[in-house]
Design a protein around this motif. Structure first.
Motif, short mmCIF file in Angstrom:
data_model
loop_
_atom_site.label_atom_id
_atom_site.label_comp_id
_atom_site.label_asym_id
_atom_site.label_seq_id
_atom_site.Cartn_x
_atom_site.Cartn_y
_atom_site.Cartn_z
N TYR A 26 0.85 -1.19 0.00
CA TYR A 26 0.00 0.00 0.00
C TYR A 26 0.89 1.24 0.00
CZ TYR A 26 -3.98 -2.98 1.30
OH TYR A 26 -4.97 -3.94 1.33
N ARG A 27 0.56 2.20 -0.87
CA ARG A 27 1.29 3.48 -0.92
C ARG A 27 0.28 4.62 -0.94
NH1 ARG A 27 4.03 0.16 -4.51
NH2 ARG A 27 6.28 -0.09 -4.13
N PHE A 28 0.43 5.56 -0.02
CA PHE A 28 -0.50 6.69 0.02
C PHE A 28 0.13 7.84 0.79
CE2 PHE A 28 -1.48 3.69 3.41
CZ PHE A 28 -1.51 4.48 4.55
N ILE A 29 -0.44 9.02 0.61
CA ILE A 29 0.04 10.24 1.28
C ILE A 29 -0.93 10.60 2.40
CG2 ILE A 29 0.44 12.73 1.00
CD1 ILE A 29 1.37 12.14 -1.84
N VAL A 30 -0.38 10.93 3.55
CA VAL A 30 -1.21 11.44 4.65
C VAL A 30 -1.19 12.97 4.53
CG1 VAL A 30 -1.04 9.48 6.22
CG2 VAL A 30 0.80 11.14 6.20
N ASP A 31 -2.26 13.50 3.97
CA ASP A 31 -2.25 14.89 3.54
C ASP A 31 -2.70 15.88 4.60
OD1 ASP A 31 -4.89 13.58 2.80
OD2 ASP A 31 -5.39 15.69 2.51
N ARG A 32 -3.19 15.39 5.75
CA ARG A 32 -3.57 16.32 6.81
C ARG A 32 -3.21 15.73 8.16
NH1 ARG A 32 -9.59 15.13 7.09
NH2 ARG A 32 -8.79 13.05 6.91
N PRO A 33 -2.97 16.59 9.15
CA PRO A 33 -2.69 16.07 10.49
C PRO A 33 -3.96 15.54 11.14
CG PRO A 33 -2.84 18.46 10.55
CD PRO A 33 -2.96 18.06 9.10
N GLY A 34 -3.79 14.72 12.16
CA GLY A 34 -4.95 14.25 12.90
C GLY A 34 -4.80 12.81 13.36
N THR A 35 -5.91 12.29 13.87
CA THR A 35 -5.96 10.96 14.46
C THR A 35 -6.80 10.06 13.57
OG1 THR A 35 -5.85 12.00 16.66
CG2 THR A 35 -6.54 9.68 16.56
N TYR A 36 -6.20 8.97 13.13
CA TYR A 36 -6.86 8.06 12.19
C TYR A 36 -6.63 6.61 12.61
CZ TYR A 36 -6.55 12.50 9.81
OH TYR A 36 -6.61 13.84 9.51
N LEU A 37 -7.16 5.70 11.80
CA LEU A 37 -7.12 4.27 12.13
C LEU A 37 -6.71 3.47 10.90
CD1 LEU A 37 -10.62 3.98 13.83
CD2 LEU A 37 -8.46 3.60 15.01
N SER B 150 -3.54 2.29 15.19
CA SER B 150 -3.67 3.75 15.15
C SER B 150 -2.78 4.36 14.08
CB SER B 150 -3.27 4.36 16.51
OG SER B 150 -4.15 3.96 17.54
N ILE B 151 -3.24 5.48 13.54
CA ILE B 151 -2.44 6.33 12.66
C ILE B 151 -2.42 7.72 13.30
CG2 ILE B 151 -2.16 7.32 10.37
CD1 ILE B 151 -3.82 5.02 9.25
N ARG B 152 -1.22 8.21 13.56
CA ARG B 152 -1.08 9.53 14.18
C ARG B 152 -0.28 10.42 13.23
NH1 ARG B 152 2.17 9.85 19.72
NH2 ARG B 152 0.90 7.99 20.09
N VAL B 153 -0.92 11.44 12.68
CA VAL B 153 -0.27 12.33 11.73
C VAL B 153 -0.04 13.68 12.40
CG1 VAL B 153 -0.38 13.39 9.44
CG2 VAL B 153 -1.42 11.14 9.82
N LEU B 154 1.23 14.06 12.51
CA LEU B 154 1.61 15.30 13.16
C LEU B 154 1.72 16.43 12.14
CD1 LEU B 154 4.46 13.85 15.42
CD2 LEU B 154 2.02 14.03 15.95
N ASN C 195 -11.90 15.76 34.17
CA ASN C 195 -12.63 16.22 33.00
C ASN C 195 -11.77 16.04 31.77
OD1 ASN C 195 -14.95 17.01 34.39
ND2 ASN C 195 -14.13 19.06 34.79
N MET C 196 -12.43 15.92 30.63
CA MET C 196 -11.74 15.83 29.34
C MET C 196 -12.21 16.99 28.47
SD MET C 196 -12.04 11.73 28.59
CE MET C 196 -13.77 11.64 29.06
N THR C 197 -11.28 17.62 27.79
CA THR C 197 -11.62 18.69 26.86
C THR C 197 -11.44 18.16 25.44
OG1 THR C 197 -10.86 20.39 28.42
CG2 THR C 197 -11.12 21.04 26.11
N VAL C 198 -12.53 18.06 24.72
CA VAL C 198 -12.48 17.54 23.35
C VAL C 198 -11.95 18.64 22.44
CG1 VAL C 198 -13.80 16.49 21.47
CG2 VAL C 198 -14.48 16.07 23.85
N VAL C 199 -10.88 18.32 21.66
CA VAL C 199 -10.26 19.34 20.81
C VAL C 199 -10.15 18.90 19.34
CG1 VAL C 199 -8.96 20.44 22.67
CG2 VAL C 199 -7.94 18.50 21.44
N GLU C 200 -10.36 17.62 19.06
CA GLU C 200 -10.25 17.14 17.68
C GLU C 200 -11.23 16.00 17.47
OE1 GLU C 200 -7.74 14.18 14.86
OE2 GLU C 200 -7.13 14.47 16.94
N ALA C 201 -11.80 15.93 16.27
CA ALA C 201 -12.68 14.82 15.91
C ALA C 201 -12.38 14.44 14.47
CB ALA C 201 -14.15 15.21 16.07
N ASP C 202 -12.02 13.19 14.24
CA ASP C 202 -11.76 12.67 12.89
C ASP C 202 -10.81 13.56 12.09
OD1 ASP C 202 -13.53 10.73 13.60
OD2 ASP C 202 -15.00 11.13 12.04
N GLY C 203 -9.78 14.09 12.76
CA GLY C 203 -8.78 14.87 12.04
C GLY C 203 -9.08 16.34 11.91
N HIS C 204 -10.13 16.83 12.56
CA HIS C 204 -10.50 18.25 12.46
C HIS C 204 -10.60 18.86 13.85
CE1 HIS C 204 -11.33 18.23 8.12
NE2 HIS C 204 -11.74 17.00 8.33
#
Length: 571
Positions: free
Chosen positions: A110-121, A137-141, A253-262
């Motif tokens: 498999y070859r692909f580009i991770v074009d945006r930061p965020g949390t993926y699977l 997990s996929i973690r894109v900084l 408490n948890m502060t939600v700051v990202e969802a699906d890479g946004h």
């Protein structure tokens, strides 16, 4: 030029300036005996582990994963969940849609580009293999020198899952049988691949005295060690086969700051409701009494699983306490399983973060209303969309369309809405005698704006409507709104959030409710859209979108070799 394409060009400009790199992985996928919840069973592993290795990259990097299928008797495909595969639709990893499966003993890269930061699977996308342990997990900084709109000291990934003792073979056989055999509730909940099953609940004695062993270190609780005064970013992902979950950290408490890479406008929660296929980043401040440890818990919501599935437990270890030191309190109780109000409220509350809002087109070119129904077709219980239960052809759509093999699947388009939608009783057990199976797909005009209305209804059981998390491949979509009851095409669109809707790739449609999405069909390829619950997907709850396939470049021969593409694959 569409707004989303212009935004992508800006993204790619950032990528080029950041001197993108290449990340290479070599994976050997095979079955091994694992005791993730103390009960020993065969699990699918990557290089001997489940969850598999975390892919760590920076925005713009190219990911190259060489996969060897060592499953002996099973095919394989791996989907990179949340990665849009711009320019590489054949690497989406969806067997029957974008590629032929990887045969036992074969390699595939498999070859692909991770074009945006965020949390993926990533996870298996063949049969029901995901729930057998193939996920990670996929973690894109961000590129070096680019700041995020929040600060933290440490970054951790946590995958949540439910766990069955039956094999996927047994489950698939039951779902495909007359009489129908349901998979039932999972035996355990796993936090980062670790859970605890009560061995005394085994119905039959095993010939192997070590089949269930609570002293096995493999099933010791996951422990997250933290330092007083620091802030942690926890990237929480769910790959559950069936369960919707709440996630909670005792006393924090948890502060939600990202969802699906946004990035999202920060919201503070005590329970994070998370559905299969979703990813969130939350910030936690390590500011509680430091002389003790604290519970991390998950509980099933949306299903009455209390008597069958115990909570998932992990430990937040305040350094320098011993990691195995059990918290002095009982684990916090989870939310009431059938209270949908707080779950709907959280869904509605998540908005795009100020300064990171990508506003959707003001109107759509096409509206597709997808009514989720449960039906009997030829005596088999199936899930259907607009009374059509989806089946895959033997030749993947991407190859069939590029090679003009139009005879390999039904060319009659599925309906944009059920003809009798306005009179359909979503609260009753409806005898959908006209339900059918089909492998027809939706053809979308390239660069058009499409609205999808997900409409939930009653199942074949009285007073029962289930939560369905829907995942779109190849795209993010704007979540325009949620509602209770039946969607009103005249009045409900007036309530859409067009100012700051969050963009996601996976979203829930709540019991007896609707969810409205909008996306631009600007990514050439063929893309799956489906319920992320394994059994529901297996039973036909899915559709396929085609857009601009003529713009896809020459397909690699490695994705071929099945159906009518056997002769296309070079030796």
């Amino acid at each position: 030029m569409s707004r989303s394409i212009a935004w992508l060009l800006c993204v790619f400009a950032v990528m080029v300036s950041a001197e993108a790199g290449v990340r290479r992985y070599k994976w050997d996928v095979k079955y091994e005996f694992k005791s993730l919840d103390c009960y020993k069973k065969l699990a699918i592993t990557i290089n001997g582990k489940t969850p598999g290795p975390t892919i760590l990259a920076r925005q713009g990097d190219t990911i190259i994963v060489e996969v060897t299928n060592g499953l002996v008797t099973e095919n394989l495909a791996i989907h990179w969940h949340g990665i849009r595969q711009i320019g590489s639709p054949w690497s989406d990893g969806t067997e029957g849609v974008t590629q032929c499966p990887i045969l036992p003993g074969d390699n595939f890269t498999y070859r692909f580009i991770v074009d945006r930061p965020g949390t993926y699977l990533y996870h298996a996308h063949y049969g029901m293999q995901r729930e057998a342990g193939l996920y990670g997990s996929i973690r894109v900084l961000l590129p070096d020198g680019v700041a995020e709109p929040f600060t933290y000291d440490y970054d951790r990934s946590i995958i949540l899952n439910d766990w069955y003792h039956a094999s996927t073979y047994e489950q698939a056989a039951g779902l495909s049988s007359i009489p129908f055999v349901w998979v039932e509730e999972p035996q355990s909940l796993l936090i980062q691949g670790k859970g605890k099953f009560d061995c005394s609940k085994l119905v039959t004695a095993s010939s192997d005295p070590m089949a269930c062993n609570t002293t096995n270190p493999e099933c010791s609780p996951y422990m997250l060690t933290v330092v007083q005064g620091k802030t942690y970013r926890l990237r929480i992902s769910s790959v559950t086969a069936l369960s919707a979950l709440s996630f909670q950290i005792e006393g924090h408490n948890m502060t939600v700051v990202e969802a699906d890479g946004h990035y999202v406008e920060p919201i503070v929660v005590q329970n994070l409701f998370i559905y299969s296929g979703e990813t969130y980043s939350v910030l936690i401040k390590i500011d509680q009494e430091p002389s003790r440890n604290y519970w991390i818990t998950t509980n099933i919501v949306g299903r009455d699983a209390t008597a069958k599935t115990p909570p998932g437990l992990a430990i937040l270890n305040y350094y320098p306490n011993h990691p195995k030191r059990v918290p002095p309190t009982d684990p916090p109780a989870g939310p009431i399983w059938n209270d949908t109000a707080p779950r709907l409220a959280q869904s509605v509350a998540i908005k795009a973060r100020q300064g990171y809002v990508h506003t959707p087109p003001p109107k759509s070119d096409r509206v597709i209303v997808l009514l989720n129904t449960q039906n009997k077709i030829d005596g088999y219980i199936r899930w259907s969309v607009n009374n059509v239960s989806f089946t895959f052809p033997h030749t993947p759509y991407l190859i069939a369309l590029k090679e003009n093999l139009h005879h390999v699947f039904d060319q009659h388009p599925p309906p944009d809405r059920l003809h009798e939608f306005t009179t359909y009783d979503i609260y009753g057990v409806v005898n959908n005698t006209n339900a059918t199976s089909s492998n027809a797909i939706y053809r979308l005009k390239f660069n058009s704006t499409v609205d999808i209305i997900l409409q939930n209804a009653n199942t074949m059981t009285e007073n029962n409507s289930e939560t369905h998390p829907w995942h779109l491949h190849g795209h993010d979509f704007w979540v325009l709104g949620y509602g209770k009851g039946k969607f009103d095409a005249k009045n409900d669109p007036k309530k859409y959030n067009l100012a700051n809707p969050i963009m996601k790739n996976t979203v829930a449609v709540h019991p007896y409710g609707w969810t409205a999405l909008r996306f631009v069909a600007d990514n050439p390829g063929v893309w799956l859209f489906h319920c992320h619950i394994e059994s529901h997907f297996y039973m036909g709850m899915r559709v396929v979108f085609e857009e601009g396939v003529e713009k896809v470049s020459k397909l690699p021969s490695e994705i071929m070799g099945c159906g009518e593409t056997k002769a296309f694959k070079k030796p």
